[in-house]
Design a protein around this motif. Structure first.
Motif, short mmCIF file in Angstrom:
data_model
loop_
_atom_site.label_atom_id
_atom_site.label_comp_id
_atom_site.label_asym_id
_atom_site.label_seq_id
_atom_site.Cartn_x
_atom_site.Cartn_y
_atom_site.Cartn_z
N THR A 34 6.28 12.89 -2.29
CA THR A 34 5.11 13.64 -1.88
C THR A 34 5.54 15.09 -1.70
OG1 THR A 34 4.26 11.71 -0.71
CG2 THR A 34 3.26 13.81 -0.17
N SER A 71 -2.95 -3.19 -9.90
CA SER A 71 -3.43 -2.26 -8.88
C SER A 71 -4.80 -2.70 -8.38
CB SER A 71 -3.50 -0.83 -9.42
OG SER A 71 -4.54 -0.71 -10.36
N GLU A 111 0.85 -1.19 0.00
CA GLU A 111 0.00 0.00 0.00
C GLU A 111 0.88 1.23 0.00
OE1 GLU A 111 -2.79 0.15 3.20
OE2 GLU A 111 -3.68 2.02 2.48
N ILE A 112 0.73 2.06 -1.02
CA ILE A 112 1.50 3.28 -1.17
C ILE A 112 0.76 4.42 -0.48
CG2 ILE A 112 2.50 4.87 -2.87
CD1 ILE A 112 3.66 2.01 -2.99
N GLN A 113 1.50 5.27 0.19
CA GLN A 113 0.92 6.41 0.90
C GLN A 113 0.05 7.24 -0.04
OE1 GLN A 113 3.80 8.87 2.91
NE2 GLN A 113 2.49 10.66 2.78
N ILE A 114 -1.14 7.61 0.43
CA ILE A 114 -2.05 8.44 -0.37
C ILE A 114 -1.37 9.77 -0.68
CG2 ILE A 114 -4.24 9.71 -0.33
CD1 ILE A 114 -5.39 7.37 1.27
N SER A 145 -2.88 3.28 -5.16
CA SER A 145 -2.25 3.17 -3.84
C SER A 145 -1.97 1.73 -3.42
CB SER A 145 -3.11 3.85 -2.78
OG SER A 145 -4.40 3.28 -2.75
N ASN A 146 -2.63 0.76 -4.02
CA ASN A 146 -2.38 -0.66 -3.73
C ASN A 146 -1.78 -1.29 -4.97
OD1 ASN A 146 -3.70 -0.87 -1.04
ND2 ASN A 146 -5.49 -0.26 -2.22
N THR A 169 8.88 6.87 -4.28
CA THR A 169 7.76 7.81 -4.40
C THR A 169 8.17 9.15 -3.83
OG1 THR A 169 6.78 7.36 -2.23
CG2 THR A 169 6.10 5.92 -4.06
#
Length: 124
Positions: free
Chosen positions: A122, A60, A35-38, A100-101, A120
């Motif tokens: 942000t 995904s 799970e990737i950070q929103i 995100s997944n 990633t």
């Protein structure tokens, strides 16, 4: 789904960079789910010193349970990135935007367990 494996984090000039680790087991082609950070943009992938496959694609999920292949913008083929051992490959953030997944898929059954890193960023 297990908590994401974040193995590195740095902050610079209002940007946070996270490094996620995906594992493809010996004999498999599909990694574990991460799970990737929103709000994070996927900007790169780093391959291990040895890897069997020559391309990586992605799956995904919106719910973390049902995964689908990610297709190219024209919906004709899986989104695929050419890779080789020990490579740091830049990824256009727009191609995996909003996902995100994720799972990573190798085009060849791996000859040993492989750890693949996904980078990633942000904007803070």
């Amino acid at each position: 789904m297990a908590n994401p494996t974040v193995i590195g984090q740095s902050r610079d000039a209002g940007t946070t960079v996270l490094t996620y680790e995906f594992t493809i087991l010996n004999g498999a082609t599909v990694s574990d789910a991460v799970e990737i950070q929103i709000g994070a943009e996927i900007v790169g992938i780093i391959t291990p010193a040895a890897i069997t496959g020559t391309a990586l694609s992605f799956q995904s999920s919106v719910d973390g349970t049902t995964y689908n292949n990610v297709y190219s913008y024209d919906d004709t083929a899986d989104l695929s990135i050419a890779i080789a051992a020990s490579k740091d490959v830049s990824i256009d953030p727009s191609i995996l935007c909003g996902r995100s997944n994720l799972k990573i898929v190798s085009n060849g059954a791996e000859g040993a367990t492989r750890k693949i890193l996904l980078l990633t960023r942000t904007i803070n």
